[in-house]
Motif scaffolding. Structure first.
Motif, PDB file in Angstrom:
ATOM      1  N   PRO A  73       0.798  -1.237   0.000  1.00  0.00           N
ATOM      2  CA  PRO A  73       0.000   0.000   0.000  1.00  0.00           C
ATOM      3  C   PRO A  73       0.827   1.282   0.000  1.00  0.00           C
ATOM      4  O   PRO A  73       0.253   2.371  -0.086  1.00  0.00           O
ATOM      5  N   LEU A  76       0.006   4.465  -2.358  1.00  0.00           N
ATOM      6  CA  LEU A  76      -1.399   4.541  -2.797  1.00  0.00           C
ATOM      7  C   LEU A  76      -1.997   5.836  -2.252  1.00  0.00           C
ATOM      8  O   LEU A  76      -2.096   6.011  -1.035  1.00  0.00           O
ATOM      9  N   LYS A  88      -0.700   3.437  -9.075  1.00  0.00           N
ATOM     10  CA  LYS A  88      -0.909   2.587  -7.899  1.00  0.00           C
ATOM     11  C   LYS A  88      -2.373   2.159  -7.791  1.00  0.00           C
ATOM     12  O   LYS A  88      -2.674   1.030  -7.388  1.00  0.00           O
ATOM     13  N   VAL A  89      -3.273   3.045  -8.151  1.00  0.00           N
ATOM     14  CA  VAL A  89      -4.699   2.698  -8.159  1.00  0.00           C
ATOM     15  C   VAL A  89      -4.976   1.636  -9.214  1.00  0.00           C
ATOM     16  O   VAL A  89      -5.684   0.656  -8.976  1.00  0.00           O
ATOM     17  N   GLN A 120      -7.536   1.250   0.757  1.00  0.00           N
ATOM     18  CA  GLN A 120      -7.405   0.270  -0.324  1.00  0.00           C
ATOM     19  C   GLN A 120      -8.780  -0.220  -0.782  1.00  0.00           C
ATOM     20  O   GLN A 120      -9.050  -0.315  -1.988  1.00  0.00           O
ATOM     21  N   TRP A 123     -10.773   2.344  -2.820  1.00  0.00           N
ATOM     22  CA  TRP A 123     -10.366   2.506  -4.214  1.00  0.00           C
ATOM     23  C   TRP A 123     -10.927   1.411  -5.116  1.00  0.00           C
ATOM     24  O   TRP A 123     -10.830   1.523  -6.347  1.00  0.00           O
TER      25      TRP A 123
END
Length: 249
Positions: A73, A76, A88-89, A120, A123
Motif C-alpha cells: 500500500p 497509494l 498505484k490505483v 485500499q 479505491w
C-alpha cells in the motif's frame, strides 16, 4: 514414531497433516490453474505486524498450491486525491480483477480498521465498466492486536466483504499481542494463533476452488435480471436494436 516433516518455508507446519486440496471432493478441475489469491494489509510501519501476518499467510497459501500476490500500500494516494488513472490505483484494481480470492489483514486502531487498509478497499469500485472487481470472489479476514484479543476488526472486515459482494469464509483469525507472536526474522512463532492462520488459509483455498467458475451464477440476482429486462423492453420500444447482425451480401 517418525518426527513431523516440516517445510523449510513453513517452520511450524507438519506437511503430512496439511495436504493439498482434494479437487475431487470439491468438484473442481484438478488440471485448472492454481487459485489466485490477493493479500492486502493495513500498515505502513517498517515493522508492520499485519504485513508479517500477510506474508506468513502467503507461505501457507503457496504450500496449498495457490498463486499469490501481496499488494504494497505504500504510495497509494488517498481516495479522490488523484485521478483513478494513477499507477498505484490501477495496480490495485488490476490485482483485484486478477484474483479469485482475497485475504484482508488489518491492525486494530482505535477499535477499528486502519485508514491505510480502508483506503485500499475504498479505491475498489463495486462496478467499473461492467466489471465488478470483487463480486463473487472469496475472502478471508484476519486482524492483529497490540493488546488483548479483539474481534472488532474482523467483524468490520466482514461487513466490508459483504458490501463488496464477496463470499467471506466462516473461519477467521485475530492475533492478540502480535508483537509477541513473531521472531526477529519476522516469522510467526509456533502457537495456537499460528495454527488458526493455517486453518483459515486452508479453508480459503477450499472455498475458492468450490466457488470459482460458479461465481457468476451464484451472484446472479432476480432484481438485476428484472432491471435488465426492463431496459431491454425500453430499448425495443424506442426502436433500438442491440447486436444487430450485418446485412447479407
Amino acid at each position: 514414531m517418525d518426527p513431523p516433516s516440516h517445510s523449510p518455508e513453513l517452520l511450524h507446519v507438519d506437511r503430512a497433516l496439511l495436504p493439498g486440496p482434494r479437487h475431487d471432493l470439491l468438484g473442481a478441475d484438478a488440471g485448472a490453474h492454481p487459485p489466485r489469491i490477493l493479500l492486502l494489509y493495513g500498515s505502513l510501519r517498517p515493522q508492520s505486524y499485519s504485513r508479517k501476518l500477510a506474508l506468513e499467510a502467503e507461505r501457507i497459501l503457496r504450500r496449498l498450491g495457490a498463486e499469490t500476490c501481496v499488494f504494497d500500500p505504500h504510495g497509494l494516494p488517498l481516495l479522490d486525491s488523484v485521478d483513478r488513472d494513477h499507477p498505484k490505483v490501477q495496480e490495485l484494481r488490476a490485482l483485484s480483477e486478477w484474483s479469485e480470492g482475497q485475504v484482508w489483514v488489518s491492525p486494530e486502531r482505535h477499535g477499528s480498521v486502519t485508514g491505510v487498509f480502508k483506503n485500499q478497499i475504498d479505491w475498489l469500485p463495486l462496478e467499473d465498466g461492467g466489471v465488478r472487481p470483487t463480486q463473487g470472489r472469496t475472502l478471508a479476514v484476519m486482524q492483529v492486536c497490540g493488546g488483548s484479543q479483539s474481534f472488532n476488526v474482523v467483524n468490520q472486515l466482514r461487513i466490508l466483504g459483504r458490501w463488496m459482494r464477496m463470499v467471506t469464509i466462516p473461519n477467521q483469525s485475530s492475533v492478540a499481542k502480535a508483537w509477541q507472536e513473531f521472531d526477529e526474522d519476522g516469522r510467526m512463532r509456533a502457537s495456537a494463533f499460528h495454527d488458526r492462520v493455517v486453518d483459515v488459509m486452508e479453508e480459503l483455498v477450499k472455498f475458492t476452488l468450490l466457488v470459482r467458475g460458479r461465481s457468476d451464477y451464484l451472484v446472479d440476482r432476480y432484481s438485476e435480471r428484472k432491471g435488465a429486462e426492463a431496459a431491454r423492453r425500453t430499448a425495443a420500444g424506442a426502436g433500438v436494436v442491440e447486436d444487430a447482425a450485418p446485412a447479407s451480401t
